[in-house]
Design a protein around this motif. Sequence first.
Motif, PDB file in Angstrom:
ATOM      1  N   ALA A  25       0.596  -1.413   0.425  1.00 23.43           N
ATOM      2  CA  ALA A  25       0.029   0.184  -0.285  1.00 23.43           C
ATOM      3  C   ALA A  25       0.120   1.522   0.159  1.00 23.43           C
ATOM      4  CB  ALA A  25      -0.399  -0.150   1.444  1.00 23.43           C
ATOM      5  N   VAL A  26       1.884   1.828   1.329  1.00 22.35           N
ATOM      6  CA  VAL A  26       1.976   2.652   0.878  1.00 22.35           C
ATOM      7  C   VAL A  26       3.222   2.663  -0.171  1.00 22.35           C
ATOM      8  CG1 VAL A  26       4.782   3.889   2.190  1.00 22.35           C
ATOM      9  CG2 VAL A  26       2.366   2.335   3.984  1.00 22.35           C
ATOM     10  N   ASP A  85       9.328  -7.964  -3.464  1.00 22.37           N
ATOM     11  CA  ASP A  85       7.796  -7.956  -3.197  1.00 22.37           C
ATOM     12  C   ASP A  85       8.193  -9.722  -3.118  1.00 22.37           C
ATOM     13  OD1 ASP A  85       5.530  -6.045  -1.644  1.00 22.37           O
ATOM     14  OD2 ASP A  85       5.179  -8.387  -1.951  1.00 22.37           O
ATOM     15  N   ALA A 123      13.237 -11.396  -0.721  1.00 20.21           N
ATOM     16  CA  ALA A 123      14.388 -12.258   0.231  1.00 20.21           C
ATOM     17  C   ALA A 123      13.468 -12.337   1.913  1.00 20.21           C
ATOM     18  CB  ALA A 123      16.310 -11.443   0.788  1.00 20.21           C
ATOM     19  N   ALA A 172       8.688  -2.877   3.728  1.00 23.68           N
ATOM     20  CA  ALA A 172       7.853  -3.614   3.784  1.00 23.68           C
ATOM     21  C   ALA A 172       6.555  -4.355   5.091  1.00 23.68           C
ATOM     22  CB  ALA A 172       8.823  -5.027   3.500  1.00 23.68           C
ATOM     23  N   THR A 174       5.336  -5.197   8.570  1.00 25.77           N
ATOM     24  CA  THR A 174       6.837  -5.084  10.306  1.00 25.77           C
ATOM     25  C   THR A 174       7.694  -6.422  10.500  1.00 25.77           C
ATOM     26  OG1 THR A 174       5.445  -3.413  10.588  1.00 25.77           O
ATOM     27  CG2 THR A 174       6.296  -4.644  12.098  1.00 25.77           C
ATOM     28  N   TYR A 207      18.582  -6.951   3.804  1.00 20.02           N
ATOM     29  CA  TYR A 207      18.513  -6.531   2.833  1.00 20.02           C
ATOM     30  C   TYR A 207      19.217  -4.864   3.118  1.00 20.02           C
ATOM     31  CZ  TYR A 207      14.468  -7.800   0.609  1.00 20.02           C
ATOM     32  OH  TYR A 207      13.924  -8.708  -0.709  1.00 20.02           O
ATOM     33  N   GLY A 221      11.163   2.197   7.468  1.00 19.85           N
ATOM     34  CA  GLY A 221       9.919   2.820   7.460  1.00 19.85           C
ATOM     35  C   GLY A 221       8.653   2.316   8.373  1.00 19.85           C
ATOM     36  N   ASP A 247      10.321   3.180  12.147  1.00 18.77           N
ATOM     37  CA  ASP A 247       8.774   3.443  11.498  1.00 18.77           C
ATOM     38  C   ASP A 247       8.259   4.809  11.610  1.00 18.77           C
ATOM     39  OD1 ASP A 247       6.101   2.112  11.443  1.00 18.77           O
ATOM     40  OD2 ASP A 247       6.781   2.291  14.234  1.00 18.77           O
ATOM     41  N   PHE A 248       6.943   4.767  10.585  1.00 18.42           N
ATOM     42  CA  PHE A 248       6.904   6.202  10.048  1.00 18.42           C
ATOM     43  C   PHE A 248       5.552   6.885  10.837  1.00 18.42           C
ATOM     44  CE2 PHE A 248       6.835   3.626   5.571  1.00 18.42           C
ATOM     45  CZ  PHE A 248       8.146   4.526   4.985  1.00 18.42           C
ATOM     46  N   THR A 250       3.144   8.383  11.375  1.00 23.81           N
ATOM     47  CA  THR A 250       1.698   8.899  10.398  1.00 23.81           C
ATOM     48  C   THR A 250       0.211   9.127  11.735  1.00 23.81           C
ATOM     49  OG1 THR A 250       1.159   6.377  10.105  1.00 23.81           O
ATOM     50  CG2 THR A 250       2.541   7.381   8.300  1.00 23.81           C
ATOM     51  N   ARG A 282      -2.901  -5.073   4.077  1.00 23.78           N
ATOM     52  CA  ARG A 282      -2.468  -6.198   4.834  1.00 23.78           C
ATOM     53  C   ARG A 282      -1.601  -5.674   5.491  1.00 23.78           C
ATOM     54  NH1 ARG A 282       0.944  -7.908  -0.371  1.00 23.78           N
ATOM     55  NH2 ARG A 282      -0.968  -8.578  -1.799  1.00 23.78           N
ATOM     56  N   ASP A 283      -1.319  -4.165   6.302  1.00 23.53           N
ATOM     57  CA  ASP A 283       0.161  -4.265   7.083  1.00 23.53           C
ATOM     58  C   ASP A 283      -1.385  -4.076   8.114  1.00 23.53           C
ATOM     59  OD1 ASP A 283       1.144  -3.025   8.731  1.00 23.53           O
ATOM     60  OD2 ASP A 283       0.591  -1.120   8.586  1.00 23.53           O
ATOM     61  N   LYS A 296       5.756  -3.679  16.779  1.00 25.43           N
ATOM     62  CA  LYS A 296       4.973  -1.871  16.645  1.00 25.43           C
ATOM     63  C   LYS A 296       4.666  -1.248  17.654  1.00 25.43           C
ATOM     64  CE  LYS A 296       2.814  -0.127  13.260  1.00 25.43           C
ATOM     65  NZ  LYS A 296       4.349   0.573  11.733  1.00 25.43           N
ATOM     66  N   ASP A 362      -3.814   5.658   5.421  1.00 23.49           N
ATOM     67  CA  ASP A 362      -2.664   5.481   7.025  1.00 23.49           C
ATOM     68  C   ASP A 362      -1.920   5.615   5.172  1.00 23.49           C
ATOM     69  OD1 ASP A 362      -2.072   4.643   8.105  1.00 23.49           O
ATOM     70  OD2 ASP A 362      -2.023   2.488   7.967  1.00 23.49           O
TER      71      ASP A 362
HETATM   72  N1  NAD Z   1       0.586   3.437   6.154  1.00 24.34           N
HETATM   73  C1  NAD Z   1       1.690   3.678   7.499  1.00 24.34           C
HETATM   74  O1  NAD Z   1       0.908   4.757   7.860  1.00 24.34           O
HETATM   75  C2  NAD Z   1       1.976   3.085   8.431  1.00 24.34           C
HETATM   76  C3  NAD Z   1       3.102   3.852   9.509  1.00 24.34           C
HETATM   77  C4  NAD Z   1       3.983   3.347  10.065  1.00 24.34           C
HETATM   78  C5  NAD Z   1       4.866   2.195   9.169  1.00 24.34           C
HETATM   79  N2  NAD Z   1       3.967   1.662   8.529  1.00 24.34           N
HETATM   80  C6  NAD Z   1       5.017   0.919   8.071  1.00 24.34           C
HETATM   81  O2  NAD Z   1       4.710   0.587   6.965  1.00 24.34           O
HETATM   82  C7  NAD Z   1       5.231  -0.766   5.931  1.00 24.34           C
HETATM   83  C8  NAD Z   1       4.556  -0.756   4.678  1.00 24.34           C
HETATM   84  O3  NAD Z   1       2.512  -0.485   5.002  1.00 24.34           O
HETATM   85  P1  NAD Z   1       2.173  -1.223   4.081  1.00 24.34           P
HETATM   86  O4  NAD Z   1       0.694  -0.355   4.436  1.00 24.34           O
HETATM   87  O5  NAD Z   1       2.361  -1.023   2.667  1.00 24.34           O
HETATM   88  O6  NAD Z   1       1.325  -2.660   4.183  1.00 24.34           O
HETATM   89  P2  NAD Z   1       1.983  -3.642   2.822  1.00 24.34           P
HETATM   90  O7  NAD Z   1       1.305  -4.728   3.855  1.00 24.34           O
HETATM   91  O8  NAD Z   1       0.005  -2.986   1.737  1.00 24.34           O
HETATM   92  O9  NAD Z   1       2.645  -3.516   2.153  1.00 24.34           O
HETATM   93  C9  NAD Z   1       4.103  -4.481   2.800  1.00 24.34           C
HETATM   94  C10 NAD Z   1       4.544  -5.115   1.997  1.00 24.34           C
HETATM   95  O10 NAD Z   1       5.489  -5.526   1.707  1.00 24.34           O
HETATM   96  C11 NAD Z   1       6.043  -7.189   1.393  1.00 24.34           C
HETATM   97  N3  NAD Z   1       6.527  -8.181   2.167  1.00 24.34           N
HETATM   98  C12 NAD Z   1       6.731  -8.337   3.588  1.00 24.34           C
HETATM   99  N4  NAD Z   1       7.832  -9.004   3.381  1.00 24.34           N
HETATM  100  C13 NAD Z   1       9.532  -8.556   2.565  1.00 24.34           C
HETATM  101  C14 NAD Z   1      10.418  -8.765   1.674  1.00 24.34           C
HETATM  102  N5  NAD Z   1      11.155  -9.555   2.945  1.00 24.34           N
HETATM  103  N6  NAD Z   1      10.730  -8.353   1.042  1.00 24.34           N
HETATM  104  C15 NAD Z   1      10.327  -7.411   0.015  1.00 24.34           C
HETATM  105  N7  NAD Z   1       8.525  -7.286   0.100  1.00 24.34           N
HETATM  106  C16 NAD Z   1       8.088  -7.815   1.109  1.00 24.34           C
HETATM  107  C17 NAD Z   1       4.632  -7.211   1.488  1.00 24.34           C
HETATM  108  O11 NAD Z   1       4.588  -9.492   0.725  1.00 24.34           O
HETATM  109  C18 NAD Z   1       4.198  -6.382   1.024  1.00 24.34           C
HETATM  110  O12 NAD Z   1       3.457  -6.656  -0.068  1.00 24.34           O
HETATM  111  C19 NAD Z   1       4.326  -1.881   7.497  1.00 24.34           C
HETATM  112  O13 NAD Z   1       5.981  -1.970   8.036  1.00 24.34           O
HETATM  113  C20 NAD Z   1       4.097  -0.703   8.144  1.00 24.34           C
HETATM  114  O14 NAD Z   1       3.914  -1.426   9.292  1.00 24.34           O
HETATM  115  C21 NAD Z   1       3.194   1.738   7.900  1.00 24.34           C
END
Ligand code: NAD
Length: 442
Positions: A25-26, A85, A123, A172, A174, A207, A221, A247-248, A250, A282-283, A296, A362
């Motif tokens: 998503a992000v 991904d 990975a 990616a 958490t 990574y 993030g 950790d963003f 937000t 998905r998060d 978290k 988010d």
């Molecule tokens: N959106 C927010 O406000 C916010 C705030 C703080 C932190 N975050 C963090 O940002 C991250 C991303 O959030 P999101 O909403 O996009 O989550 P998301 O689940 O939509 O996307 C994360 C993607 O990472 C992939 N992934 C997982 N492990 C991986 C790996 N080892 N290598 C490659 N890809 C991998 C998953 O398949 C998934 O598609 C999360 O960890 C979330 O906790 C988001």
Amino acid sequence: MSTPPSPTVAPASGRLGVLTVGLGAVASTLIAGVELTKRGLGKPIGSLTQMGTIRLGKRTEDRSPLISEFVPLAALSDIVWGAWDVYPDDAYVAASRAGVLESGKHIEAISDALREVRPMQAAFERKYARNLDGEHVKPISSKRGMLNAIREDINKFREDNKCERLVMIWCASTEIFIEPGRAHVDLEAFEKAIDADDETVSPCQLYAYAALLEGVPFNNGAPNLAVDAPALRMFATEKNIPISGKDFKTGQTLMKTVLAPMLKARMLGLSGWYSTNILGNRDGEVLDAPENFKTKEESKLGVLEDILQPAKYPDLYGDVFHKVQINYYPPRGDNKEGWDNIDITGWLGYPMQIKVNFLCRDSILAAPLALDLVLFSDLAQRAGMGGIQEWLSFYYKSPQVAPGLYPEHDLFIQLTKLKNTLRWMMGEDQITHLGREYYEDL
Ligand SMILES: NC(=O)c1ccc[n+]([C@@H]2O[C@H](COP(=O)([O-])OP(=O)(O)OC[C@H]3O[C@@H](n4cnc5c(N)ncnc54)[C@H](O)[C@@H]3O)[C@@H](O)[C@H]2O)c1
């Protein structure tokens, strides 16, 4: 202490490759937003690098350029996207699936650009995020093999796309909670742990290490352990490569780091802060696993204590009940709703309450932070500023700071620090807000 001399900042010439770990998503909202902005089809609202100004000199001088005109940032048109991904979806499918953006208005209009961003195999090991079951993963089981494969991906991407510079950002899922341990004390131990397939070396750390080995700034993030342990921190400092995390900041924590400093500024007491929210993306699904939520929770809980300093103010903050919950609730998708109940005390201990109900989105909040982080960490690299970038604390729930320092969480102190760093980089005076000079000739 005198201010150290300003660095020389190399120009942002050539293409900047932005490698996102995770294309969920992000990341897909970030990519779509930048592509829409480039075409004049959207505005980068929420991004300081794109919308913000910076005051220079005295208030009477009327000098407030755009940040993007003041410091030599990479142009959005010079960005090339790369990603990894666990799922094979390209950015078009990922953005459609994430349900953050309106398809007709914000996805179809840039479908060609989004289709071009196809993730490399991840990975990944299931034990670090067990609610994910994608199969687009490297067919390698050893940590050393994964590390080498990520390094190959980075170099191939750089060559194929003729990038002058690269930055990496972890967007990616958490990972499960891991405390820095024996594997992380120094680089020798870390190298050994990789060869021993030590469980405390997660994919995210691989990574991050691969990025540093290839001279690529790394930003985290998510709240899981990455460069915030001695081995990788020292390596980044030694190789002079910018690192930042984690950790963003937000939704709820953003509010917390505005409201808690207000309470403290007014010397109002706090007896309890109850934060809960519902999230259906998905998060949220990954965070539904207790081992992942713990990561978290740690990141979210630390903030109040650092801001309020209960040991210094026992009468005001000595006994605060602080609770944070995230509930996975699919119907809401990415549109998180957060509730905060804050029990405060005033003059003579009389109780009062504050309620916050934040209906946020988010990824709409996170995408501009990710953009600023990649542009600023590239800037830091060109300014020769390696190691921890504390001036980027503004973007994080758990800012990484030098060992022995407590993090500064107050959003406006963080913003002041960020802008003063930019002024220093460009040889402008610091703004101290003292302002005696305005009153000298009255
Ligand atoms: N959106 C927010 O406000 C916010 C705030 C703080 C932190 N975050 C963090 O940002 C991250 C991303 O959030 P999101 O909403 O996009 O989550 P998301 O689940 O939509 O996307 C994360 C993607 O990472 C992939 N992934 C997982 N492990 C991986 C790996 N080892 N290598 C490659 N890809 C991998 C998953 O398949 C998934 O598609 C999360 O960890 C979330 O906790 C988001």
